[in-house]
Design a protein around this motif. Sequence first.
Motif, mmCIF file in Angstrom:
data_model
loop_
_atom_site.group_PDB
_atom_site.id
_atom_site.type_symbol
_atom_site.label_atom_id
_atom_site.label_comp_id
_atom_site.label_asym_id
_atom_site.label_seq_id
_atom_site.Cartn_x
_atom_site.Cartn_y
_atom_site.Cartn_z
ATOM 1 N N LEU A 76 34.557 13.359 -2.134
ATOM 2 C CA LEU A 76 33.368 13.240 -2.973
ATOM 3 C C LEU A 76 32.267 12.543 -2.188
ATOM 4 O O LEU A 76 32.544 11.816 -1.238
ATOM 5 N N ARG A 77 31.026 12.720 -2.631
ATOM 6 C CA ARG A 77 29.896 12.061 -1.974
ATOM 7 C C ARG A 77 29.038 11.293 -2.985
ATOM 8 O O ARG A 77 27.866 11.060 -2.768
ATOM 9 N N ARG A 78 29.636 10.866 -4.104
ATOM 10 C CA ARG A 78 28.880 10.123 -5.109
ATOM 11 C C ARG A 78 29.636 8.869 -5.549
ATOM 12 O O ARG A 78 30.833 8.939 -5.820
ATOM 13 N N PRO A 81 30.404 8.270 0.015
ATOM 14 C CA PRO A 81 31.498 9.164 0.406
ATOM 15 C C PRO A 81 32.860 8.547 0.066
ATOM 16 O O PRO A 81 33.124 7.387 0.379
ATOM 17 N N MET A 82 33.699 9.325 -0.588
ATOM 18 C CA MET A 82 35.017 8.857 -1.007
ATOM 19 C C MET A 82 36.055 9.945 -0.795
ATOM 20 O O MET A 82 35.723 11.133 -0.714
ATOM 21 N N ILE A 83 37.307 9.523 -0.725
ATOM 22 C CA ILE A 83 38.441 10.443 -0.630
ATOM 23 C C ILE A 83 39.222 10.370 -1.931
ATOM 24 O O ILE A 83 39.411 9.281 -2.494
ATOM 25 N N VAL A 84 39.685 11.511 -2.398
ATOM 26 C CA VAL A 84 40.475 11.567 -3.625
ATOM 27 C C VAL A 84 41.957 11.641 -3.242
ATOM 28 O O VAL A 84 42.370 12.490 -2.462
ATOM 29 N N LEU A 85 42.753 10.729 -3.788
ATOM 30 C CA LEU A 85 44.190 10.701 -3.543
ATOM 31 C C LEU A 85 44.958 10.890 -4.846
ATOM 32 O O LEU A 85 44.523 10.409 -5.907
ATOM 33 N N ALA A 86 46.084 11.578 -4.755
ATOM 34 C CA ALA A 86 46.971 11.680 -5.912
ATOM 35 C C ALA A 86 47.582 10.312 -6.186
ATOM 36 O O ALA A 86 47.929 9.583 -5.261
#
Length: 228
Positions: A76-78, A81-86
């Motif tokens: 994501l960039r909102r 910047p982020m990372i999505v993890l389960a």
Amino acid sequence: MLKIGDMLTLEPLDGGKEKYKGKVMEIGDHYIHIGYPVDEKAGETVFFLNGMRLKASFVGQDGCLYLFETEVTGKLRRPVPMIVLAYPSADKLVRIQRRRYVRVRANADVAIHSFHQEFAPFTTMTTDISAGGAAVVLPPSYHQQLLPGMVVETWLVLAMRSGKYHYLKLKAKIIRIFQGANGVYKASLQFLDVAPQDRLRLIRYSFERQLEAKKAENIVNKWEESVE
């Protein structure tokens, strides 16, 4: 349990030696968002590919270590910047309680200070250590000045395999004073109010000492087999 602002430690599930740090930015149903992780050794931001599987760990508010397996499911960039993890349900987390912290032999430098001037500060060495406490050698006469139940301030130096040093300032309670087989007096300490990042450093330091002891044991066993 896991909360926003906690630091997550990530390692490749395939057994790679890399370690990364990422701050938890958002928590939802079966997912978490973390800031772009930083390589613990290089200090540089890293970029994970979707589908990458990882081992994750964090220290909860109860001081226990929690472990789980996860996978990168998106980016994501909102608002940043982020990372999505389960993220699994709470009952799928592996909880390592304090009483399961392994105490290992280790000679780490430590300075002991009094909060109320009951004794003069001194420097010494640990004889063993865990994420919950340590045993330290007492200089002559100090076994009469330190008493069980006394709370002290410790300055501990942890030398890691990477060559990095961690300097921990920890409050500790004296559990008992005892005399070793060689006649040297020691104090058994319980660490109090340990910050999550310091608890992780103690766990990693203990784990590295375990690996070194196991490696040394294997070398001795091979040598004994070669001379038989």
